[in-house]
Design a protein around this motif. Sequence first.
Motif, PDB file in Angstrom:
ATOM      1  N   ASN A 176      11.570  10.646   1.526  1.00  0.00           N
ATOM      2  CA  ASN A 176      11.514   9.883   0.233  1.00  0.00           C
ATOM      3  C   ASN A 176      10.936   8.763   0.490  1.00  0.00           C
ATOM      4  O   ASN A 176      10.964   8.032   1.522  1.00  0.00           O
ATOM      5  N   GLY A 177       9.965   8.372  -0.672  1.00  0.00           N
ATOM      6  CA  GLY A 177       9.351   7.204  -0.620  1.00  0.00           C
ATOM      7  C   GLY A 177       7.996   7.351   0.072  1.00  0.00           C
ATOM      8  O   GLY A 177       7.337   6.438   0.356  1.00  0.00           O
ATOM      9  N   ALA A 178       7.745   8.549   0.456  1.00  0.00           N
ATOM     10  CA  ALA A 178       6.389   8.726   1.468  1.00  0.00           C
ATOM     11  C   ALA A 178       5.184   8.676   0.638  1.00  0.00           C
ATOM     12  O   ALA A 178       4.175   8.291   1.158  1.00  0.00           O
ATOM     13  N   GLY A 179       5.210   8.637  -0.732  1.00  0.00           N
ATOM     14  CA  GLY A 179       4.108   8.466  -1.641  1.00  0.00           C
ATOM     15  C   GLY A 179       3.775   9.812  -2.374  1.00  0.00           C
ATOM     16  O   GLY A 179       2.479   9.931  -2.798  1.00  0.00           O
ATOM     17  N   LYS A 180       4.425  10.813  -2.361  1.00  0.00           N
ATOM     18  CA  LYS A 180       3.935  12.097  -2.994  1.00  0.00           C
ATOM     19  C   LYS A 180       3.870  11.980  -4.641  1.00  0.00           C
ATOM     20  O   LYS A 180       2.874  12.340  -4.930  1.00  0.00           O
ATOM     21  N   THR A 181       4.747  11.441  -5.032  1.00  0.00           N
ATOM     22  CA  THR A 181       4.545  11.285  -6.418  1.00  0.00           C
ATOM     23  C   THR A 181       3.455  10.300  -6.763  1.00  0.00           C
ATOM     24  O   THR A 181       2.558  10.501  -7.713  1.00  0.00           O
ATOM     25  N   THR A 182       3.198   9.187  -6.363  1.00  0.00           N
ATOM     26  CA  THR A 182       2.117   8.187  -6.333  1.00  0.00           C
ATOM     27  C   THR A 182       0.756   9.222  -6.203  1.00  0.00           C
ATOM     28  O   THR A 182      -0.078   8.925  -6.977  1.00  0.00           O
ATOM     29  N   PHE A 183       0.869   9.936  -5.099  1.00  0.00           N
ATOM     30  CA  PHE A 183      -0.501  10.624  -4.914  1.00  0.00           C
ATOM     31  C   PHE A 183      -0.928  11.725  -5.953  1.00  0.00           C
ATOM     32  O   PHE A 183      -1.918  11.639  -6.590  1.00  0.00           O
ATOM     33  N   GLN A 197       0.970  -1.404  -0.179  1.00  0.00           N
ATOM     34  CA  GLN A 197      -0.173  -0.123  -0.021  1.00  0.00           C
ATOM     35  C   GLN A 197       0.994   1.268   0.098  1.00  0.00           C
ATOM     36  O   GLN A 197       1.673   1.472   0.937  1.00  0.00           O
ATOM     37  N   VAL A 198       0.820   2.067  -1.017  1.00  0.00           N
ATOM     38  CA  VAL A 198       1.833   3.117  -1.125  1.00  0.00           C
ATOM     39  C   VAL A 198       0.820   4.239  -0.938  1.00  0.00           C
ATOM     40  O   VAL A 198       1.465   5.467  -0.850  1.00  0.00           O
ATOM     41  N   SER A 199      -0.269   4.469  -1.062  1.00  0.00           N
ATOM     42  CA  SER A 199      -1.204   5.607  -0.939  1.00  0.00           C
ATOM     43  C   SER A 199      -2.211   4.812  -0.045  1.00  0.00           C
ATOM     44  O   SER A 199      -3.084   3.967  -0.349  1.00  0.00           O
TER      45      SER A 199
HETATM   46  N1  ATP Z   1       5.203   1.019  -9.820  1.00  0.00           N
HETATM   47  C1  ATP Z   1       5.385   0.921  -8.595  1.00  0.00           C
HETATM   48  N2  ATP Z   1       5.436  -0.297  -8.209  1.00  0.00           N
HETATM   49  C2  ATP Z   1       5.958  -0.755  -6.815  1.00  0.00           C
HETATM   50  N3  ATP Z   1       5.957   0.144  -6.086  1.00  0.00           N
HETATM   51  C3  ATP Z   1       6.113   1.327  -6.431  1.00  0.00           C
HETATM   52  C4  ATP Z   1       5.713   1.771  -7.604  1.00  0.00           C
HETATM   53  N4  ATP Z   1       5.646   3.128  -7.696  1.00  0.00           N
HETATM   54  C5  ATP Z   1       6.151   3.679  -6.544  1.00  0.00           C
HETATM   55  N5  ATP Z   1       6.336   2.654  -5.641  1.00  0.00           N
HETATM   56  C6  ATP Z   1       6.643   2.684  -4.226  1.00  0.00           C
HETATM   57  O1  ATP Z   1       5.879   3.643  -3.803  1.00  0.00           O
HETATM   58  C7  ATP Z   1       6.511   4.062  -2.579  1.00  0.00           C
HETATM   59  C8  ATP Z   1       5.998   5.662  -2.801  1.00  0.00           C
HETATM   60  O2  ATP Z   1       6.944   6.254  -3.631  1.00  0.00           O
HETATM   61  P1  ATP Z   1       6.771   7.665  -4.409  1.00  0.00           P
HETATM   62  O3  ATP Z   1       7.571   7.720  -5.615  1.00  0.00           O
HETATM   63  O4  ATP Z   1       5.214   7.848  -4.569  1.00  0.00           O
HETATM   64  O5  ATP Z   1       7.167   8.643  -3.053  1.00  0.00           O
HETATM   65  P2  ATP Z   1       7.782   9.992  -3.117  1.00  0.00           P
HETATM   66  O6  ATP Z   1       7.430  10.523  -1.803  1.00  0.00           O
HETATM   67  O7  ATP Z   1       7.532  10.543  -4.383  1.00  0.00           O
HETATM   68  O8  ATP Z   1       9.262   9.861  -3.020  1.00  0.00           O
HETATM   69  P3  ATP Z   1      10.515  10.714  -3.602  1.00  0.00           P
HETATM   70  O9  ATP Z   1      10.450  12.041  -2.592  1.00  0.00           O
HETATM   71  O10 ATP Z   1      11.838   9.765  -3.366  1.00  0.00           O
HETATM   72  O11 ATP Z   1      10.348  10.908  -4.923  1.00  0.00           O
HETATM   73  C9  ATP Z   1       7.765   3.919  -2.558  1.00  0.00           C
HETATM   74  O12 ATP Z   1       8.191   2.912  -1.430  1.00  0.00           O
HETATM   75  C10 ATP Z   1       8.186   3.269  -3.835  1.00  0.00           C
HETATM   76  O13 ATP Z   1       8.971   2.245  -4.048  1.00  0.00           O
END
Ligand code: ATP
Length: 252
Positions: A39-46, A18-20
């Motif tokens: 890093n990896g908090a899920g900002k880009t995914t959101f 669960q990333v979001s």
């Molecule tokens: N396509 C994917 N498949 C599996 N896991 C993913 C995928 N995309 C992102 N993740 C995981 O989801 C989590 C959140 O990633 P995300 O890129 O959204 O974080 P972020 O806050 O934008 O990080 P950063 O500041 O490093 O860019 C991470 O653990 C990442 O490894």
Amino acid sequence: MTALLDVKGLSKNFDGLQVSADITLALHPGERCALIGPNGAGKTTFVNLVTGVLAPSSGTIRLAGQDVTRLSAQARVRLGLIRSFQVARLFRSMTVHEHLELAVLERERKTFRVFASVRRTPGLADEVAGLLDGMGLVPVADTAVGALAYGQQRLLEIALALALKPKLLILDEPAAGVPHSESHRILDALDRLPADLAVLMIEHDMDLVFRFAKRIVVLAQGRLLCSGTAQEIATDPRVREVYLGSRANAPH
Ligand SMILES: Nc1ncnc2c1ncn2[C@@H]1O[C@H](COP(=O)(O)OP(=O)(O)OP(=O)(O)O)[C@@H](O)[C@H]1O
């Protein structure tokens, strides 16, 4: 007031991970909001979920009252949800002015016309002039993009996004690659954004975040940890805790 962006219970799983997780967030016209988190908090995914790059596992996204959860990214752009880097396909040999002309013409679906037609259309020429002025790009209007400093490229990206007349502008690391000593130029330009435009910024430069955003939303491990003013976020022990160990430049 109806929220411009109204996200409810948004979740995303990747193969069981669960990333979001259950994110609920509303943004109103004119808001200046920053989304931060380690890093990896899920900002880009959101942001990918909101813009339609990714489909959510559950939850809803409404834009100006309309449910856009199942709409394509392109349809969301047409409704005024613009992410800066989505539009930033820069061509090194084209000038700043030419880029903006093309962007305005594209929006008007007049791409079949030659560039010079902008100059014969007073409204559009004025609009290009306003974008150049607003982003502080007048001195480099006739400069090829390949010769621009990094900060000027970032400003052009924002100007190109504005050419699409956004209602909500998502700024993806607007200061990325810009020397810290130059980031005030980005802030100056952001201060001149239209007052009714809602802005959601993802940025690692905390000085820029704290000076720009009236509200800061913190994500950690895919969840919304807290939100508040710069002062509230800077002094929140939970924020300090999630940053500790994961980043050297915790909010201060
Ligand atoms: N396509 C994917 N498949 C599996 N896991 C993913 C995928 N995309 C992102 N993740 C995981 O989801 C989590 C959140 O990633 P995300 O890129 O959204 O974080 P972020 O806050 O934008 O990080 P950063 O500041 O490093 O860019 C991470 O653990 C990442 O490894």
